[in-house]
Scaffold this motif. Structure first.
Motif, mmCIF file in Angstrom:
data_model
loop_
_atom_site.group_PDB
_atom_site.id
_atom_site.type_symbol
_atom_site.label_atom_id
_atom_site.label_comp_id
_atom_site.label_asym_id
_atom_site.label_seq_id
_atom_site.Cartn_x
_atom_site.Cartn_y
_atom_site.Cartn_z
ATOM 1 N N LYS A 167 0.824 -1.207 0.000
ATOM 2 C CA LYS A 167 0.000 0.000 0.000
ATOM 3 C C LYS A 167 0.857 1.256 0.000
ATOM 4 O O LYS A 167 0.559 2.230 -0.685
ATOM 5 C CB LYS A 167 -0.923 -0.011 1.216
ATOM 6 C CG LYS A 167 -1.840 1.208 1.298
ATOM 7 C CD LYS A 167 -2.792 1.094 2.468
ATOM 8 C CE LYS A 167 -3.729 2.300 2.525
ATOM 9 N NZ LYS A 167 -4.654 2.197 3.667
ATOM 10 N N GLU A 168 1.935 1.238 0.783
ATOM 11 C CA GLU A 168 2.769 2.434 0.873
ATOM 12 C C GLU A 168 4.181 2.036 1.308
ATOM 13 O O GLU A 168 4.360 1.046 2.033
ATOM 14 C CB GLU A 168 2.162 3.416 1.888
ATOM 15 C CG GLU A 168 2.771 4.799 1.807
ATOM 16 C CD GLU A 168 1.932 5.853 2.543
ATOM 17 O OE1 GLU A 168 0.890 5.494 3.128
ATOM 18 O OE2 GLU A 168 2.352 7.028 2.543
ATOM 19 N N VAL A 169 5.150 2.803 0.856
ATOM 20 C CA VAL A 169 6.551 2.524 1.183
ATOM 21 C C VAL A 169 7.192 3.802 1.705
ATOM 22 O O VAL A 169 6.973 4.890 1.152
ATOM 23 C CB VAL A 169 7.315 2.005 -0.064
ATOM 24 C CG1 VAL A 169 8.770 1.712 0.278
ATOM 25 C CG2 VAL A 169 6.638 0.751 -0.622
ATOM 26 N N PHE A 170 7.980 3.659 2.761
ATOM 27 C CA PHE A 170 8.639 4.803 3.385
ATOM 28 C C PHE A 170 10.153 4.590 3.382
ATOM 29 O O PHE A 170 10.632 3.503 3.713
ATOM 30 C CB PHE A 170 8.186 4.975 4.841
ATOM 31 C CG PHE A 170 6.692 5.129 4.990
ATOM 32 C CD1 PHE A 170 6.107 6.386 5.015
ATOM 33 C CD2 PHE A 170 5.866 4.010 5.108
ATOM 34 C CE1 PHE A 170 4.733 6.535 5.150
ATOM 35 C CE2 PHE A 170 4.493 4.136 5.252
ATOM 36 C CZ PHE A 170 3.916 5.415 5.267
ATOM 37 N N VAL A 171 10.885 5.622 3.008
ATOM 38 C CA VAL A 171 12.337 5.603 3.120
ATOM 39 C C VAL A 171 12.754 6.844 3.890
ATOM 40 O O VAL A 171 12.399 7.964 3.521
ATOM 41 C CB VAL A 171 13.020 5.580 1.737
ATOM 42 C CG1 VAL A 171 14.539 5.740 1.889
ATOM 43 C CG2 VAL A 171 12.710 4.276 0.999
ATOM 44 N N ASP A 172 13.448 6.605 4.980
ATOM 45 C CA ASP A 172 13.927 7.714 5.817
ATOM 46 C C ASP A 172 12.776 8.631 6.263
ATOM 47 O O ASP A 172 12.919 9.839 6.299
ATOM 48 C CB ASP A 172 14.998 8.514 5.078
ATOM 49 C CG ASP A 172 16.080 8.996 6.034
ATOM 50 O OD1 ASP A 172 16.442 8.234 6.953
ATOM 51 O OD2 ASP A 172 16.537 10.147 5.892
ATOM 52 N N GLY A 173 11.639 8.012 6.549
ATOM 53 C CA GLY A 173 10.489 8.755 7.043
ATOM 54 C C GLY A 173 9.606 9.362 5.973
ATOM 55 O O GLY A 173 8.501 9.815 6.245
ATOM 56 N N ARG A 174 10.084 9.374 4.719
ATOM 57 C CA ARG A 174 9.294 9.956 3.621
ATOM 58 C C ARG A 174 8.463 8.875 2.938
ATOM 59 O O ARG A 174 8.946 7.760 2.716
ATOM 60 C CB ARG A 174 10.208 10.584 2.576
ATOM 61 C CG ARG A 174 11.003 11.789 3.025
ATOM 62 C CD ARG A 174 11.810 12.331 1.834
ATOM 63 N NE ARG A 174 12.536 11.264 1.168
ATOM 64 C CZ ARG A 174 13.730 10.844 1.508
ATOM 65 N NH1 ARG A 174 14.371 11.413 2.515
ATOM 66 N NH2 ARG A 174 14.330 9.877 0.841
ATOM 67 N N SER A 175 7.247 9.236 2.566
ATOM 68 C CA SER A 175 6.446 8.325 1.762
ATOM 69 C C SER A 175 6.949 8.404 0.323
ATOM 70 O O SER A 175 6.869 9.453 -0.324
ATOM 71 C CB SER A 175 4.966 8.735 1.828
ATOM 72 O OG SER A 175 4.206 7.924 0.960
ATOM 73 N N VAL A 176 7.515 7.308 -0.188
ATOM 74 C CA VAL A 176 8.127 7.338 -1.524
ATOM 75 C C VAL A 176 7.330 6.548 -2.548
ATOM 76 O O VAL A 176 7.623 6.594 -3.743
ATOM 77 C CB VAL A 176 9.577 6.785 -1.488
ATOM 78 C CG1 VAL A 176 10.487 7.737 -0.729
ATOM 79 C CG2 VAL A 176 9.613 5.386 -0.876
ATOM 80 N N TYR A 177 6.324 5.818 -2.076
ATOM 81 C CA TYR A 177 5.472 5.061 -3.012
ATOM 82 C C TYR A 177 4.131 4.840 -2.330
ATOM 83 O O TYR A 177 4.070 4.504 -1.155
ATOM 84 C CB TYR A 177 6.102 3.712 -3.360
ATOM 85 C CG TYR A 177 5.206 2.830 -4.202
ATOM 86 C CD1 TYR A 177 5.157 2.977 -5.588
ATOM 87 C CD2 TYR A 177 4.401 1.869 -3.598
ATOM 88 C CE1 TYR A 177 4.315 2.186 -6.350
ATOM 89 C CE2 TYR A 177 3.555 1.069 -4.366
ATOM 90 C CZ TYR A 177 3.515 1.233 -5.740
ATOM 91 O OH TYR A 177 2.690 0.450 -6.492
ATOM 92 N N ARG A 178 3.049 5.024 -3.091
ATOM 93 C CA ARG A 178 1.712 4.802 -2.538
ATOM 94 C C ARG A 178 0.815 4.254 -3.646
ATOM 95 O O ARG A 178 0.865 4.715 -4.778
ATOM 96 C CB ARG A 178 1.150 6.131 -2.022
ATOM 97 C CG ARG A 178 -0.065 5.968 -1.133
ATOM 98 C CD ARG A 178 -0.511 7.311 -0.594
ATOM 99 N NE ARG A 178 -1.797 7.192 0.030
ATOM 100 C CZ ARG A 178 -2.015 6.905 1.311
ATOM 101 N NH1 ARG A 178 -0.978 6.758 2.116
ATOM 102 N NH2 ARG A 178 -3.212 6.777 1.799
ATOM 103 N N CYS A 179 0.035 3.230 -3.318
ATOM 104 C CA CYS A 179 -0.821 2.626 -4.345
ATOM 105 C C CYS A 179 -2.220 2.407 -3.774
ATOM 106 O O CYS A 179 -2.362 1.971 -2.654
ATOM 107 C CB CYS A 179 -0.229 1.303 -4.793
ATOM 108 S SG CYS A 179 -1.172 0.499 -6.089
#
Ligand SMILES: [Zn+2]
Length: 404
Positions: A392-404
């Motif tokens: 559903k969502e991916v976070f890198v270093d606290g940032r949302s970098v992918y959302r579906c």
């Protein structure tokens, strides 16, 4: 930046064989990419109330969602993405083999900067969409396109990328204190090729050139496969276990559970395109199957057949990797293999917040799974049945970098 909190089922593997967060709610507070506080159970409920009263943004995860540490792929070839899914019916070596017929010509096309940028951009997007937040990446032999890959990783700010230009004829690592990645003892034909070329096994060649380093940190060595490694060749280097490609090329399976128990750092790799899937969920499933295959399958000519002296019960225990142990390899095990366990791989205060939010099903897809199941069943089903549609969502270093 204002802090953001996540409240719900947050699961990680603090050590091999342990899983936590399935039976209780967890509250994670993230500020500037760092997990600044973490509470479980009743304490999580209390802190959630306080944060909401203070006006902090608290994100409530749904019952059908599980938050995991972002997946760490310890071995992947970006230049090989264009032929993913092909060539796995060939042997690794030889004129008609996987390397000569598929890998080398496709990698050669990365000399053209526009081609490389297009392929590498697509590969980055693919990794994020599958929940991979860190990857140890092979580029090609071309300097400019390898630099372009680094630039792209910086631009996209995710996944975290450790990029290696392929160097086939230089021993430069010691001079520049570089991290080393390569393939070692992958298959019987590859070990034989090395013996013909150098008079030694490839592990001995790496050792003689100072390319096996056991110490953690950025200058460590991460060797992929190691399926045909003799016990006497244990080097102290980390291993990138690539079970899917091993099924096609390695003539054996890595005794991964035993190696982890012996203290060797092992992460999981997709090995695209020797492995046909960029998904770490797929890699976890393959790791379980590969381990279990060692319970009943000995390969003629494999070093394993000569070195095993176990009773049936001992062998069963040594090779009975389960899916949650595979999850460890895909997260904290990978972080350890790359020398990053201090910062990544599990949910701990002061670690960086890299995470993947997985869901039971997504819009447009029938909800085929029942809703009255334990969190353990839910996670197991996502690992065994899931794919990128469950991300559903991916976070890198606290940032949302992918959302579906
Ligand atoms: Zn590889």
């Amino acid at each position: 930046m204002a802090p953001v909190a996540f409240y719900g089922t947050c699961v990680d593997t603090p050590k091999f064989g342990e899983i936590r967060g399935l039976e209780e709610r967890t509250l994670l507070v993230v500020l500037d990419g760092v997990i600044t506080s973490l509470h479980r159970g009743v304490a999580a409920d209390e802190h959630r109330r306080r944060l909401e009263e203070d006006g902090t943004d608290v994100r409530l995860l749904e019952d059908s969602e599980v938050l995991l540490p972002g997946f760490i792929d310890t071995h992947i070839h970006f230049p090989q993405f264009p032929f993913t899914g092909a060539g796995i019916d060939k042997p690794l070596m030889g004129q008609e083999g996987f390397l000569t017929s598929y890998a080398f010509p496709t990698e050669e096309s990365m000399a053209e900067l526009g081609t490389a940028r297009a392929v590498y951009g697509m590969a980055m997007e693919t990794l994020l969409s599958h929940g991979t937040t860190t990857a140890l990446i092979f580029a090609s032999i071309h300097s400019e396109s390898s630099k372009a890959l680094v630039d792209l990783a910086l631009q996209k700010q995710g996944p975290r990328a450790m990029v290696g230009k392929v160097c086939v004829d230089s021993d430069l690592a010691e001079k520049y204190n570089c991290m080393i990645q390569s393939h070692m003892s992958e298959s019987i034909d590859e070990v034989e090729f090395s013996a013909r070329l150098f008079g030694f096994s490839d592990a001995e060649v790496f050792s003689k050139f100072g390319l096996l380093r056991g110490k953690p940190g950025p200058a460590a060595a991460v060797m992929a496969h190691c399926v045909q490694m003799q016990k006497a060749e244990d080097s102290g280097a980390s291993i990138a276990h690539c079970p899917l490609s091993n099924f096609f090329f390695a003539h054996g399976a890595l005794p991964v559970k035993r190696l982890v128990r012996e203290g060797i750092k092992v992460g999981l790799g997709t090995d695209v395109a020797g492995g046909y899937s960029p998904s770490m969920l797929s890699a976890m499933r393959a790791a379980v199957l590969a381990s279990k295959s060692l319970q009943f399958r000995y390969v003629s000519g494999s070093s394993l057949a000569d070195t095993w002296r176990e009773s049936t019960e001992e062998a069963k225990d040594a090779h009975d990797l389960n899916h949650f142990e595979a999850l460890y390899l895909a997260t904290l095990g990978g972080a350890s293999a790359l020398g990053l366990a201090e910062h990544l791989g599990s949910f701990e205060e002061q670690k960086r917040f890299d995470a993947v939010l997985l869901r039971r099903s997504c819009e447009g897809r029938p909800p085929v799974w029942p809703t009255t199941e334990s969190k353990e069943d839910l996670l197991l089903k996502i690992i065994t049945l899931g794919d990128d549609r469950n991300v559903k969502e991916v976070f890198v270093d606290g940032r949302s970098v992918y959302r579906c």
